[in-house]
Design an enzyme around this catalytic site. Structure first.
Site, mmCIF file in Angstrom:
data_model
loop_
_atom_site.group_PDB
_atom_site.id
_atom_site.type_symbol
_atom_site.label_atom_id
_atom_site.label_comp_id
_atom_site.label_asym_id
_atom_site.label_seq_id
_atom_site.Cartn_x
_atom_site.Cartn_y
_atom_site.Cartn_z
ATOM 1 C CG ASP A 16 -2.140 1.024 0.967
ATOM 2 O OD1 ASP A 16 -2.352 1.361 0.026
ATOM 3 O OD2 ASP A 16 -2.639 1.221 2.056
ATOM 4 C CG HIS B 84 -0.176 2.225 -9.297
ATOM 5 N ND1 HIS B 84 -0.299 1.887 -7.876
ATOM 6 C CD2 HIS B 84 -1.254 3.063 -9.680
ATOM 7 C CE1 HIS B 84 -1.650 2.422 -7.619
ATOM 8 N NE2 HIS B 84 -2.080 2.978 -8.374
ATOM 9 C CG LEU C 75 9.171 -17.394 -3.230
ATOM 10 C CD1 LEU C 75 8.787 -17.497 -1.940
ATOM 11 C CD2 LEU C 75 9.492 -16.098 -3.860
ATOM 12 N NE ARG D 125 -7.912 0.690 5.224
ATOM 13 C CZ ARG D 125 -7.569 2.147 5.531
ATOM 14 N NH1 ARG D 125 -7.630 2.601 6.889
ATOM 15 N NH2 ARG D 125 -7.261 2.960 4.580
ATOM 16 C CD GLU E 288 2.318 -12.663 16.141
ATOM 17 O OE1 GLU E 288 2.153 -11.339 16.297
ATOM 18 O OE2 GLU E 288 1.836 -13.548 17.017
HETATM 19 C C1 IPE Z 1 -5.485 -2.663 -0.192
HETATM 20 O O1 IPE Z 1 -5.139 -1.179 -0.412
HETATM 21 C C2 IPE Z 1 -5.476 -3.343 -1.620
HETATM 22 C C3 IPE Z 1 -4.112 -3.726 -2.171
HETATM 23 C C4 IPE Z 1 -2.996 -3.251 -1.505
HETATM 24 C C5 IPE Z 1 -4.108 -4.157 -3.479
HETATM 25 P P1 IPE Z 1 -6.129 -0.325 -0.595
HETATM 26 O O2 IPE Z 1 -5.244 0.924 -0.516
HETATM 27 O O3 IPE Z 1 -7.164 -0.712 -1.698
HETATM 28 O O4 IPE Z 1 -6.864 -0.209 0.736
HETATM 29 P P2 IPE Z 1 -7.912 0.914 1.537
HETATM 30 O O5 IPE Z 1 -8.793 1.269 0.557
HETATM 31 O O6 IPE Z 1 -6.775 2.118 1.835
HETATM 32 O O7 IPE Z 1 -8.462 0.172 2.775
HETATM 33 C C1 IPE Z 2 -1.220 0.220 -3.626
HETATM 34 O O1 IPE Z 2 -1.225 1.882 -3.476
HETATM 35 C C2 IPE Z 2 -1.686 -0.210 -4.874
HETATM 36 C C3 IPE Z 2 -3.191 -0.883 -5.007
HETATM 37 C C4 IPE Z 2 -4.018 -0.688 -3.975
HETATM 38 C C5 IPE Z 2 -3.545 -1.258 -6.043
HETATM 39 P P1 IPE Z 2 -2.400 2.803 -3.354
HETATM 40 O O2 IPE Z 2 -2.829 2.891 -4.825
HETATM 41 O O3 IPE Z 2 -3.619 2.157 -2.527
HETATM 42 O O4 IPE Z 2 -1.819 3.816 -2.995
HETATM 43 P P2 IPE Z 2 -2.289 4.924 -1.889
HETATM 44 O O5 IPE Z 2 -3.053 4.167 -0.811
HETATM 45 O O6 IPE Z 2 -3.515 5.723 -2.576
HETATM 46 O O7 IPE Z 2 -1.353 5.686 -1.615
HETATM 47 MG MG MG Z 3 -4.143 2.280 -0.670
#
Ligand code: IPE
Ligand code: IPE
Ligand code: MG
Length: 251
Positions: free
Chosen positions: A25, A42, A136, A199, A212
């Site tokens: 994330d 990304h 792996l 979360r 964990e």
């Molecule tokens: C969780 O991240 C999904 C992935 C990492 C693929 P999100 O960025 O979508 O989650 P929320 O919306 O902050 O909970």
């Molecule tokens: C994780 O990064 C990638 C996916 C959920 C696909 P985010 O795109 O959720 O990045 P933030 O949370 O907006 O910073």
């Molecule tokens: Mg996110």
């Protein structure tokens, strides 16, 4: 992922995790902090993934699950979804041969129905080519949601009951676990979420019963072997009890 006995049950505290799962994330915030488009976050996230697959192999971890697209990520703008799918396509086309050479077995969990045919073909190709690899397991959670996974398992059990092939009293946690997407993979010992959010966001909720959880402030594009080792060190300080007693006092 839940029927196998917890892989680390009875392990010494100093033992490392066999299965690490990562909620990757913070790509968007990483990019925003640099005045870059989210897509660049990304793209850099894929580079972090390459680093981490290598690091995980070096550390002797046997299973790595990565959350790459959630069932709820469909609520993002179509352009961003297009960017994410484009990166998945490119990742498989560019990296599959290297993953195969390095002994990585690719598995994909999540809903395949409704995905574009070329994406399904690439996912199948990755799974087929690497089927025999043992160094792996790289489990890619793509179009994945834990609630949906559990509901699908319940539906299959219900169908068996309706067709007279199963007695309802045989439905227990093990039976349901058999119908999750990767039933042979042990539950994750360690779940890491980057970017400071704390979360699960519908990730491995069944399998995480005794995992964990380690939350790191680093945004995913900056994640590297040192961050991973820091999370593993935190894991090593935890005491896993699985509902029993602490190792020092238990018999
Ligand atoms: C969780 O991240 C999904 C992935 C990492 C693929 P999100 O960025 O979508 O989650 P929320 O919306 O902050 O909970
Ligand atoms: C994780 O990064 C990638 C996916 C959920 C696909 P985010 O795109 O959720 O990045 P933030 O949370 O907006 O910073
Ligand atoms: Mg996110």
């Amino acid at each position: 992922m839940s029927n196998a006995a917890p892989a680390t049950e009875g392990q010494d505290r100093s033992d490392g995790p066999l299965h690490v799962a990562i909620i990757m994330d913070g790509n968007g915030r990483w990019a925003a902090a640099r005045g870059l488009p989210r897509a660049e976050g990304h793209r850099r996230g894929v580079e972090a993934l390459r680093r981490v697959v290598r690091a995980v192999s070096e550390l002797g971890i046997l299973h790595l699950t990565i959350f790459s697209f959630s069932s709820e990520n469909w609520s993002r703008p179509a352009t961003e979804i297009g960017d994410l799918f484009g990166l998945l396509r490119r990742f498989i086309r560019n990296d599959l041969a290297t993953l195969h050479r390095d002994g990585v077995r690719v598995r994909v969990i999540g809903e395949r129905a409704g995905l574009e045919p070329d994406i399904c073909a690439l996912l199948n190709e990755a799974e087929e080519l690497t089927r025999g690899n043992t160094r792996l397991n790289l489990i890619v959670a793509f179009n994945y949601g834990s609630r949906q996974e559990i509901a699908n398992a319940a539906q299959r059990l219900a169908r068996e009951v309706a067709e007279g092939r199963r007695d309802p009293s045989s439905i227990d946690a093990d039976a349901l676990g058999q119908y999750l997407d990767a039933p042979d993979i042990p539950d994750p010992d360690l779940i890491i979420r980057t970017s400071g959010e704390q979360r699960l966001s519908n990730f491995l909720m069944w399998q995480a019963a005794y995992s964990e959880l380690v939350f790191v402030p680093t945004h995913w594009p900056d994640f590297d072997k040192a961050t991973l080792e820091g999370a593993i060190a935190e894991y090593a300080r935890r005491e896993r009890r699985f509902g029993g007693l602490a190792a020092k006092t238990g018999s």
